[in-house]
Write a protein that holds these residues in place. Structure first.
Motif, PDB file in Angstrom:
ATOM      1  N   ALA A   2      35.620  24.524  36.689  1.00 37.46           N
ATOM      2  CA  ALA A   2      35.595  24.357  38.138  1.00 37.46           C
ATOM      3  C   ALA A   2      34.166  24.529  38.643  1.00 37.46           C
ATOM      4  O   ALA A   2      33.444  25.421  38.209  1.00 37.46           O
ATOM      5  N   GLU A   3      33.787  23.653  39.548  1.00 40.24           N
ATOM      6  CA  GLU A   3      32.454  23.701  40.160  1.00 40.24           C
ATOM      7  C   GLU A   3      32.572  23.412  41.644  1.00 40.24           C
ATOM      8  O   GLU A   3      33.505  22.739  42.078  1.00 40.24           O
ATOM      9  N   LYS A   4      31.602  23.924  42.396  1.00 34.69           N
ATOM     10  CA  LYS A   4      31.556  23.675  43.831  1.00 34.69           C
ATOM     11  C   LYS A   4      30.100  23.469  44.231  1.00 34.69           C
ATOM     12  O   LYS A   4      29.208  24.133  43.712  1.00 34.69           O
ATOM     13  N   ASN A  33      29.980  34.775  45.935  1.00 36.03           N
ATOM     14  CA  ASN A  33      31.420  34.979  46.156  1.00 36.03           C
ATOM     15  C   ASN A  33      32.233  33.922  45.420  1.00 36.03           C
ATOM     16  O   ASN A  33      33.252  34.221  44.802  1.00 36.03           O
ATOM     17  N   TYR A  34      31.774  32.672  45.481  1.00 35.29           N
ATOM     18  CA  TYR A  34      32.487  31.609  44.780  1.00 35.29           C
ATOM     19  C   TYR A  34      32.441  31.834  43.272  1.00 35.29           C
ATOM     20  O   TYR A  34      33.467  31.776  42.592  1.00 35.29           O
ATOM     21  N   MET A  35      31.247  32.076  42.755  1.00 32.67           N
ATOM     22  CA  MET A  35      31.081  32.183  41.307  1.00 32.67           C
ATOM     23  C   MET A  35      31.875  33.342  40.707  1.00 32.67           C
ATOM     24  O   MET A  35      32.357  33.249  39.589  1.00 32.67           O
ATOM     25  N   THR A  36      32.021  34.436  41.475  1.00 33.58           N
ATOM     26  CA  THR A  36      32.722  35.618  40.969  1.00 33.58           C
ATOM     27  C   THR A  36      34.188  35.659  41.355  1.00 33.58           C
ATOM     28  O   THR A  36      34.968  36.383  40.747  1.00 33.58           O
ATOM     29  N   GLY A  37      34.555  34.952  42.418  1.00 34.88           N
ATOM     30  CA  GLY A  37      35.906  35.061  42.949  1.00 34.88           C
ATOM     31  C   GLY A  37      36.126  36.378  43.661  1.00 34.88           C
ATOM     32  O   GLY A  37      37.258  36.826  43.832  1.00 34.88           O
ATOM     33  N   PRO A  96      29.176  26.735  38.822  1.00 35.35           N
ATOM     34  CA  PRO A  96      30.497  26.939  38.227  1.00 35.35           C
ATOM     35  C   PRO A  96      31.053  28.315  38.569  1.00 35.35           C
ATOM     36  O   PRO A  96      30.332  29.214  38.990  1.00 35.35           O
ATOM     37  N   LEU A  97      32.337  28.469  38.334  1.00 36.62           N
ATOM     38  CA  LEU A  97      32.932  29.799  38.351  1.00 36.62           C
ATOM     39  C   LEU A  97      32.451  30.530  37.107  1.00 36.62           C
ATOM     40  O   LEU A  97      32.278  29.925  36.056  1.00 36.62           O
ATOM     41  N   THR A  99      33.005  33.183  34.023  1.00 36.03           N
ATOM     42  CA  THR A  99      34.112  33.684  33.217  1.00 36.03           C
ATOM     43  C   THR A  99      34.026  35.205  33.118  1.00 36.03           C
ATOM     44  O   THR A  99      33.009  35.803  33.486  1.00 36.03           O
ATOM     45  N   HIS A 103      30.631  37.698  33.747  1.00 35.00           N
ATOM     46  CA  HIS A 103      30.539  38.562  34.930  1.00 35.00           C
ATOM     47  C   HIS A 103      31.373  39.819  34.733  1.00 35.00           C
ATOM     48  O   HIS A 103      32.563  39.741  34.423  1.00 35.00           O
TER      49      HIS A 103
END
Length: 132
Positions: A2-4, A33-37, A96-97, A99, A103
């Protein structure tokens, strides 16, 4: 994977440690925030940026050139430097997110307690409503 897409200035801010995000710290928070969730706290930004940098550079190795270039960036020339990067790669770039291997999730208050004496930490919680 997943990428943004995010504004390139925000991504460069994470990678280089230089604030070149046009929406300032908000851009850094949005990327991390996106990358770490997670909802990243201010004191976590340096650690999580160090985790995010190699992940971003693995996806976009061309951004490695930004590291030595960013050493010359300051409050007077950051907009010009950012414009150069926009001309090279466009307004946005994907991240990307991360993993679980990339992280380390650490409770923000626990992490703060590791850096600051517990007597200096004030936790504010809303009062429970009274039912009289």
């Amino acid at each position: 994977m997943a990428e943004k897409a995010f504004p390139i200035g925000a991504v460069l801010s994470v990678v280089t440690g230089r604030l070149v995000s046009e929406n300032h710290m908000t851009g850094i928070y949005e990327v991390l925030n996106y990358m770490t969730g997670e909802n990243v706290f201010t004191h976590q930004i340096p650690r999580i940026s160090r985790e995010a940098e190699p992940v971003i550079l693995a996806l976009h190795p061309e951004l490695r050139k930004a590291l030595p270039e960013a050493e010359q960036v300051n409050g007077d020339n950051w907009r010009e430097w950012l414009a150069t990067w926009k001309a090279r790669y466009g307004e946005e770039i994907t991240v990307p997110l991360m993993t679980i291997a990339q992280h380390e999730r650490i409770d923000p208050l626990s992490e703060l307690a590791e850096r600051v004496h517990p007597d200096k930490i004030v936790v504010v919680a809303p009062k429970a409503p009274r039912h009289d």
